[in-house]
Design an enzyme around this catalytic site. Structure first.
Site, PDB file in Angstrom:
ATOM      1  N   ASP A 123       0.848  -1.194   0.000  1.00 28.58           N
ATOM      2  CA  ASP A 123       0.000   0.000   0.000  1.00 28.58           C
ATOM      3  C   ASP A 123       0.883   1.243   0.000  1.00 28.58           C
ATOM      4  OD1 ASP A 123       0.734  -0.779   2.718  1.00 28.58           O
ATOM      5  OD2 ASP A 123      -0.534   0.870   3.401  1.00 28.58           O
ATOM      6  N   GLU A 190      -0.042  -0.858   5.867  1.00 26.76           N
ATOM      7  CA  GLU A 190       1.042  -0.391   6.738  1.00 26.76           C
ATOM      8  C   GLU A 190       0.963   1.106   6.976  1.00 26.76           C
ATOM      9  OE1 GLU A 190       5.057   1.270   7.737  1.00 26.76           O
ATOM     10  OE2 GLU A 190       3.763   1.643   5.994  1.00 26.76           O
TER      11      GLU A 190
END
Length: 486
Positions: A123, A190
């Protein structure tokens, strides 16, 4: 006269002893860098670069508001991995946690050994609205121009995901068999804490009784001109990450018209409290990971700097004073104070009945949330100001004395032969903290050689990475896999 001569003789003797001792300390200081075994991997560079370029085009963006996630982009990215790395998907077991967190398990020859884990996340942070036009290349284009690969994730952290998978695909096709089980774990959130990605991976593996010898995540990089007195680039491996806490300071009282203010208003008292905190600061102390950093780089320093750090026990107050002079080095040796939000008032001529300030603290290992609260209360000396603390403390400090850290050092030196590889304290957060509970050691290292300007691009405009850096990252991941399976 005799007494004066005696005094001078004593002083001269002490000076001589001082010189002998300090020069001896200088002479016995030895390099902590392993001898490189230069890597012989031959990567299909064009294909690998094209793979990272394609990976950047998927808008796998994390938002604080999870309802904004476009999971069709995440699905496309996972399908892209399946198509791009057939050897990995044929040889390794793939498990999906919460649909989008990925665990690849490479079964080793001896599963009785503790496994090793490499982890990254795919991400990325959003592009700040209104800044799209400031990019030299579109942020999700993956454009390759002037030996640079452009776009979100080239530094943070699709380079890690693609770099690891390129290395594993290479080793699988080369017939390599790991001596122990290897896990490659990729989170998908994250950037907003990793609670549904890395944390759930950890919970799954913990339920199976799995304990890693070490897990390696993103973190420090190889940076030029990082340490005064060291000519070589320095690669820093995070052995801990600072805690992150928010202190809320609030006070309530009578408001009223601004024409008749009290000598101390709510705003004034909160502002005064912040001023006291900034004037006082937490005590700097060169210890733990910060001290370890200088023990590893000191042998590579110029003569004068080496002399000082070889005699750190004598010069420590001077060293600490120098380190406290710059924000980047001050953060290495103390818990930091950063006021970030001030809330008070709505009308220019009305005194606010409440004032609130938020202060972000990055906690040193050993400093607890309770310690921070006590420090604030003792410093501001105002019982009417309510202090609340939320957040997390620093992660555990991983070993630099075992084979695990030395394997990372060796792998890095095999690729970056001239770099000085040293432990350090990571200031930012990462998914690595989640793995603390199932790993004996957690390390944080992004195997690329970058500048301080590159660091600013990680969440900013014009994020990009050189083609050479990406290829070197692939080689490092292959080397760390091999070094971990001796």
């Amino acid at each position: 006269m005799k007494k004066r001569r005696l005094i001078f003789s004593i002083i001269g003797g002490l000076v001589l002893v001082f010189i002998i001792v300090t020069v001896f300390n200088l002479l016995v200081i030895k390099s902590k860098q392993p001898t490189p075994n230069p890597t012989n991997l031959v990567i299909d560079e064009g294909k690998a670069i094209d793979h990272l370029s394609q990976a950047i085009t998927f808008k796998t963006v994390s938002y604080q508001d999870r309802s904004k996630f476009d999971f069709t982009e995440f699905d496309k990215f996972i399908s892209f991995l399946e198509e791009t790395y057939p050897g990995v998907h044929d040889k390794l077991e793939l498990e999906k946690i919460n649909e989008y967190a990925l665990i690849f398990k490479w079964k080793g020859l001896d599963s009785s050994k503790n496994p090793i884990g490499l982890t990254s996340h795919y991400d990325v942070v959003p592009v700040l609205e209104g800044t799209e036009g400031n990019w030299e290349q579109p942020p999700f284009s993956g454009t390759v121009v002037n030996n640079q690969i452009w776009g979100r994730g080239t530094l943070d952290d699709k380079i890690g995901v693609i770099g690891i998978l390129e290395a594993v695909e290479y080793l699988v096709n080369d017939g390599f068999e790991p001596a122990r089980d290897m896990y490659f774990m990729f989170g998908f959130d994250e950037e907003i804490g990793g609670d549904e990605g890395a944390l759930e991976i950890v919970n799954t593996l913990k339920s199976r009784g799995i304990t890693f010898d070490f897990v390696l995540d993103e973190g420090g990089a190889i940076v030029e001109n990082m340490v005064p007195g060291v000519d070589q680039p320095v690669g820093v491996v995070g052995i801990s990450e600072k805690g992150s806490a928010t202190a809320e300071l609030s006070i309530e009282g009578s408001g009223g018209h601004s024409s008749q203010p009290k000598d101390q208003t709510n705003i004034g008292r909160i502002a005064g409290a912040i001023a006291k905190l900034e004037d006082t600061q937490f005590k700097g102390d060169l210890k733990g990971p910060g001290e370890d950093l200088f023990e590893y780089v000191a042998p590579e320093m110029s003569f004068a700097m080496k002399y000082v750090f070889a005699n750190k026990i004598i010069f420590e107050p001077i060293i600490e004073r120098i380190l406290l002079g710059q924000p980047a080095t001050a953060a290495l040796i103390r818990t930091t104070i950063a006021p970030t939000i001030f809330q008070a008032g709505e009308q220019y001529n009305a005194l606010p009945e409440k004032a609130t300030a938020f202060i972000n603290h990055r906690l040193m290992p050993g400093d607890s949330l309770a310690d921070v609260k006590t420090f604030i209360e003792d410093t501001i000396e105002d019982d009417d100001i309510k202090v609340t603390i939320t957040g997390s403390e620093a992660s555990k400090v991983s070993s630099i004395n075992g084979w695990e850290f030395k394997a990372i050092q060796q792998a890095a030196r095999n690729v970056y032969n001239d770099a000085v590889i040293a432990p350090y304290l990571m200031f930012a957060g990462s998914d690595a903290k989640h793995y603390d509970s199932i790993s004996k050691n957690t390390y944080r290292f992004l195997p690329v050689q970058i500048t301080s300007e590159d660091l600013n691009r990680m969440h900013g405009t014009n994020e990009h990475i050189s083609k050479d850096n990406f290829i070197q990252a692939i080689k490092f991941y292959a080397e760390i896999i091999k070094e971990s399976n001796q």
